[in-house]
Design an enzyme around this catalytic site. Structure first.
Site, PDB file in Angstrom:
ATOM      1  N   CYS A  50       1.954  11.082  55.617  1.00 54.02           N
ATOM      2  CA  CYS A  50       0.660  10.638  56.204  1.00 54.02           C
ATOM      3  C   CYS A  50       0.278  10.919  57.224  1.00 54.02           C
ATOM      4  O   CYS A  50       0.420  11.708  57.970  1.00 54.02           O
ATOM      5  CB  CYS A  50       0.392   9.487  55.321  1.00 54.02           C
ATOM      6  N   HIS A  88       2.824   9.894  49.602  1.00 53.02           N
ATOM      7  CA  HIS A  88       3.744   8.531  50.033  1.00 53.02           C
ATOM      8  C   HIS A  88       5.008   8.548  48.952  1.00 53.02           C
ATOM      9  O   HIS A  88       4.996   7.656  48.124  1.00 53.02           O
ATOM     10  CB  HIS A  88       3.160   7.349  50.196  1.00 53.02           C
ATOM     11  N   GLU A 130       7.685   6.922  49.606  1.00 46.73           N
ATOM     12  CA  GLU A 130       8.386   5.771  49.573  1.00 46.73           C
ATOM     13  C   GLU A 130       7.515   4.725  48.683  1.00 46.73           C
ATOM     14  O   GLU A 130       8.168   3.729  48.461  1.00 46.73           O
ATOM     15  CB  GLU A 130       8.306   5.308  51.090  1.00 46.73           C
TER      16      GLU A 130
END
Length: 227
Positions: free
Chosen positions: A86, A194, A196
């Protein structure tokens, strides 16, 4: 393997990244402040999402002048893994480690939801845990994720197999639905979604965990020593 999570004023996904590595992946990880100048002792660098320096000027533009960024560039030049997610992807574009630029999303709205991605290249050190053409579920959260490049750059990205991920459906206006690209060498990956935030079923998807597992697996294969 030991990861560095670079923290800037305005980072807000640094903790997500940290705990994905520590708890879900089970590897060593430390925060490294933007005003540090060395990445000695680390094996991988993670540039997290957020709004570094308030996203003034352009997203990621001011972060490029942080002292740690010279070390990040050197790290990448040495062929070590660098992942920008991002805002981290925006930084990699601003640094020139990846080609292209980001614009505001089509419709000028912030997008925050799970998104289907198609794995375009499963031969990078970040993607060997996936199947080519596989569709995975990874969340997005961005207002400036509309990837743009000229036609010559796009042709080069496609010819060199540098498109790692593509949106399965158009969501933000990105050219050729690009969601993530690598450098030519394949050791730098920038992506807007994302991973994560997709490392446990409780979060709605575990598909992001395989990206981090791919990094570790490839690192270990290249660091095996025999007596």
């Amino acid at each position: 393997m030991k990861f560095a999570v670079i923290v800037f004023p305005g980072s807000n996904c640094d903790s997500d990244m940290f705990f994905a590595i520590q708890d879900a992946l089970g590897e060593k990880v430390e925060y490294v402040r933007h005003d540090e100048t060395s990445l000695e002792g680390f094996d991988g660098v993670l540039l997290p999402g957020g709004f570094s320096y308030g996203d003034y000027l352009r997203s990621g533009a001011i972060a490029c002048f942080s002292p740690i960024m010279d070390a990040v560039k050197q790290f990448a030049e040495e062929g070590k893994p660098v992942l920008g997610v991002c805002n981290g992807f925006q930084m990699l574009l601003e640094l020139g480690l990846l080609p292209g630029a980001m614009k505001r999303n089509d419709g000028l709205k912030f997008i925050c939801r799970l998104t289907d991605l198609k794995v375009e290249n499963n031969e990078t050190l970040f993607t060997t845990g996936y199947q080519k053409g596989e569709v995975i579920s990874i969340p997005v959260a961005h207002g400036e994720g509309n990837y743009e490049c000229d036609e010559q750059t796009l042709q080069a990205l496609e010819a060199n197999n540098q498109v790692a991920f593509r949106y399965a459906q158009a969501i933000n206006g990105s050219k050729a639905n690009i969601a993530g690209i690598t450098n030519e060498r394949g050791n730098v990956l920038g992506m807007m979604p994302h991973p994560e935030r997709a490392v446990e079923s409780l979060l709605g998807s575990e598909d992001g965990l395989r990206l981090f597992q791919s990094i570790v697996r490839n690192w270990r294969e290249s660091h095996v020593t025999t007596s």
